[in-house]
Design a protein around this motif. Structure first.
Motif, PDB file in Angstrom:
ATOM      1  N   THR A 260      82.916   4.632 -45.410  1.00 12.97           N
ATOM      2  CA  THR A 260      83.738   3.903 -46.374  1.00 12.97           C
ATOM      3  C   THR A 260      85.178   3.823 -45.872  1.00 12.97           C
ATOM      4  O   THR A 260      85.764   4.846 -45.494  1.00 12.97           O
ATOM      5  N   ALA A 261      85.723   2.633 -45.872  1.00 16.67           N
ATOM      6  CA  ALA A 261      87.100   2.455 -45.423  1.00 16.67           C
ATOM      7  C   ALA A 261      88.075   3.071 -46.419  1.00 16.67           C
ATOM      8  O   ALA A 261      87.763   3.240 -47.601  1.00 16.67           O
ATOM      9  N   VAL A 262      89.244   3.403 -45.947  1.00 12.72           N
ATOM     10  CA  VAL A 262      90.302   3.886 -46.832  1.00 12.72           C
ATOM     11  C   VAL A 262      90.606   2.799 -47.856  1.00 12.72           C
ATOM     12  O   VAL A 262      90.735   1.617 -47.498  1.00 12.72           O
ATOM     13  N   PRO A 263      90.682   3.125 -49.141  1.00 13.58           N
ATOM     14  CA  PRO A 263      90.948   2.079 -50.135  1.00 13.58           C
ATOM     15  C   PRO A 263      92.255   1.350 -49.861  1.00 13.58           C
ATOM     16  O   PRO A 263      93.287   1.971 -49.581  1.00 13.58           O
ATOM     17  N   ALA A 264      92.190   0.043 -49.903  1.00 14.08           N
ATOM     18  CA  ALA A 264      93.335  -0.800 -49.543  1.00 14.08           C
ATOM     19  C   ALA A 264      94.467  -0.671 -50.554  1.00 14.08           C
ATOM     20  O   ALA A 264      94.225  -0.540 -51.765  1.00 14.08           O
ATOM     21  N   ASN A 265      95.685  -0.696 -50.055  1.00 16.95           N
ATOM     22  CA  ASN A 265      96.885  -0.757 -50.903  1.00 16.95           C
ATOM     23  C   ASN A 265      96.948   0.382 -51.915  1.00 16.95           C
ATOM     24  O   ASN A 265      97.404   0.197 -53.055  1.00 16.95           O
ATOM     25  N   TYR A 266      96.529   1.557 -51.481  1.00 10.92           N
ATOM     26  CA  TYR A 266      96.364   2.670 -52.424  1.00 10.92           C
ATOM     27  C   TYR A 266      97.137   3.907 -51.989  1.00 10.92           C
ATOM     28  O   TYR A 266      97.998   4.399 -52.709  1.00 10.92           O
ATOM     29  N   PHE A 267      96.833   4.417 -50.798  1.00 10.51           N
ATOM     30  CA  PHE A 267      97.581   5.552 -50.260  1.00 10.51           C
ATOM     31  C   PHE A 267      98.826   5.047 -49.530  1.00 10.51           C
ATOM     32  O   PHE A 267      98.746   4.058 -48.791  1.00 10.51           O
ATOM     33  N   PRO A 268      99.975   5.683 -49.706  1.00  9.05           N
ATOM     34  CA  PRO A 268     101.155   5.293 -48.923  1.00  9.05           C
ATOM     35  C   PRO A 268     100.855   5.366 -47.428  1.00  9.05           C
ATOM     36  O   PRO A 268     100.246   6.319 -46.946  1.00  9.05           O
ATOM     37  N   ALA A 269     101.255   4.321 -46.711  1.00  6.26           N
ATOM     38  CA  ALA A 269     101.038   4.225 -45.269  1.00  6.26           C
ATOM     39  C   ALA A 269      99.551   4.350 -44.908  1.00  6.26           C
ATOM     40  O   ALA A 269      99.207   4.707 -43.787  1.00  6.26           O
ATOM     41  N   ASN A 270      98.685   4.053 -45.880  1.00  6.62           N
ATOM     42  CA  ASN A 270      97.236   4.125 -45.644  1.00  6.62           C
ATOM     43  C   ASN A 270      96.795   5.531 -45.225  1.00  6.62           C
ATOM     44  O   ASN A 270      95.799   5.701 -44.517  1.00  6.62           O
ATOM     45  N   ASP A 271      97.509   6.541 -45.709  1.00  8.55           N
ATOM     46  CA  ASP A 271      97.295   7.936 -45.316  1.00  8.55           C
ATOM     47  C   ASP A 271      96.664   8.700 -46.479  1.00  8.55           C
ATOM     48  O   ASP A 271      97.336   9.000 -47.475  1.00  8.55           O
ATOM     49  N   PRO A 272      95.365   9.055 -46.377  1.00 14.36           N
ATOM     50  CA  PRO A 272      94.679   9.724 -47.485  1.00 14.36           C
ATOM     51  C   PRO A 272      95.229  11.107 -47.821  1.00 14.36           C
ATOM     52  O   PRO A 272      94.869  11.664 -48.866  1.00 14.36           O
ATOM     53  N   SER A 273      96.092  11.659 -46.975  1.00 15.54           N
ATOM     54  CA  SER A 273      96.677  12.960 -47.300  1.00 15.54           C
ATOM     55  C   SER A 273      97.835  12.827 -48.293  1.00 15.54           C
ATOM     56  O   SER A 273      98.314  13.842 -48.818  1.00 15.54           O
ATOM     57  N   GLN A 274      98.282  11.601 -48.559  1.00 16.95           N
ATOM     58  CA  GLN A 274      99.388  11.387 -49.478  1.00 16.95           C
ATOM     59  C   GLN A 274      98.881  11.022 -50.877  1.00 16.95           C
ATOM     60  O   GLN A 274      97.752  10.563 -51.044  1.00 16.95           O
ATOM     61  N   CYS A 275      99.718  11.248 -51.869  1.00 10.89           N
ATOM     62  CA  CYS A 275      99.353  10.901 -53.242  1.00 10.89           C
ATOM     63  C   CYS A 275      99.268   9.388 -53.390  1.00 10.89           C
ATOM     64  O   CYS A 275     100.120   8.659 -52.867  1.00 10.89           O
ATOM     65  N   PRO A 276      98.275   8.905 -54.121  1.00  7.84           N
ATOM     66  CA  PRO A 276      98.106   7.448 -54.259  1.00  7.84           C
ATOM     67  C   PRO A 276      99.275   6.791 -54.973  1.00  7.84           C
ATOM     68  O   PRO A 276      99.961   7.406 -55.798  1.00  7.84           O
ATOM     69  N   LEU A 277      99.473   5.524 -54.644  1.00 13.34           N
ATOM     70  CA  LEU A 277     100.403   4.689 -55.395  1.00 13.34           C
ATOM     71  C   LEU A 277      99.675   4.149 -56.631  1.00 13.34           C
ATOM     72  O   LEU A 277      98.547   3.658 -56.522  1.00 13.34           O
TER      73      LEU A 277
END
Length: 305
Positions: A257-274
């Motif tokens: 599964t791809a990283v959800p678009a336009n969700y994590f800052p800088a597309n980085d799953p270690s960061q809190c979602p926008l």
């Protein structure tokens, strides 16, 4: 005004902690008003999480609302205790003689099954037909929206190779429709689905109006011209971390599964979602309750036809 739910429903503690006014049935009986009757047909496996998400949005209105939680079959859900289902849910047959001001039908994790292969499809079609006679306005979400379009209008979805997954911008197409009242011309909403229906298919049905759409996600909100059937293909009810939970669950299961678009800052799953969708999600439910339900429903529910 509050939503009225059973006093020991787990959602009550969560909503109270968020300073959302909820009322138990005993107190509601003392109110000299005619509350709205709203049913929630919950098809999601994690019933409690979905209950909280929807009740939170239904609470953002001055209307008093009585809520019935409805299950589609008697099979024990995987992610919800059966005791919870017995204590708080109605079998459909128990409420089939009742009429409702509004009904919400949730999505379901049935992305790759043909509709006729869904084990409760016959019951689902029965409920959809029942709602046209017993409910002022029915709001279908995600999978249920596509299922209702198929059942009522013969519009079948096609399956994407990659899941549409993330938060996408949308444009209001009918700014003067009451459901879109107060919306910014461009707004965001989450999606998580494999199914898609081309915009041209919606527009081919004379009875339907597309209210909001996205270049990436297609139709987001559509409704019949009589406002009695509403289709929302995304998830305005999602919590800030719902897409993250789904992403990490898929990763753990070995899915690509791809990283959800336009969700994590800088597309980085270690960061809190926008979080960019909650205000418009709340407004969507408020507008539906006010303009499609409250201002359209008869005072005597028995007059719904």
């Amino acid at each position: 005004m509050p939503i009225c739910i059973p006093g020991d429903l787990p959602a009550q503690d969560v909503l109270s902690d968020e300073n959302i006014f909820v009322m138990d049935a005993e107190r509601a009986l003392a109110q000299e008003i005619r509350p709205l009757e709203v049913g929630i047909l919950n098809l999601m496996p994690n019933k409690i999480e979905t209950e909280v998400q929807l009740l939170r949005l239904l609470s953002n209105t001055p209307l008093q609302i009585n809520v019935d939680l409805i299950r589609i079959d008697s099979k024990a859900p995987k992610n919800t205790p059966e005791a919870h289902m017995r204590n708080f849910y109605h079998q459909f047959d128990e409420v089939a003689g009742k009429k409702y001001d509004g009904l919400i039908v949730t999505g379901a994790p049935l992305a790759k099954l043909a509709y006729e292969d869904v084990k409760y499809w016959d019951r689902m079609t029965e409920i959809m037909d029942w709602a046209r006679r017993h409910v002022t306005s029915t709001l279908f979400l995600c999978w249920a929206a596509h299922a209702a379009l198929y059942h009522f209008y013969g519009i079948n979805r096609r399956l994407r190779q990659q899941k549409l997954f993330g938060v996408f911008n949308h444009q209001v197409e009918r700014e003067h429709d009451p459901l879109m009242r107060g919306f910014d011309p461009v707004f965001f909403a989450p999606h998580s689905r494999y199914g898609e229906i081309p915009l041209a298919d919606y527009r081919s049905v004379e009875e339907l109006e597309v209210l909001a759409s996205s270049a990436e996600a297609g139709a987001y909100a559509a409704a019949s011209k009589d406002k009695r059937v509403v289709f929302v293909t995304g998830h305005p009810e999602y919590d800030p971390d719902t897409l993250a939970q789904e992403y990490f669950r898929d990763q753990k299961a070995g899915l690509n599964t791809a990283v959800p678009a336009n969700y994590f800052p800088a597309n980085d799953p270690s960061q809190c979602p926008l979080v960019t969708w909650r205000s418009h999600g709340s407004l969507l439910f408020t507008n539906w309750l006010n303009y499609y339900v409250y201002q359209a429903t008869p005072y005597n529910l028995s007059d719904i036809a």
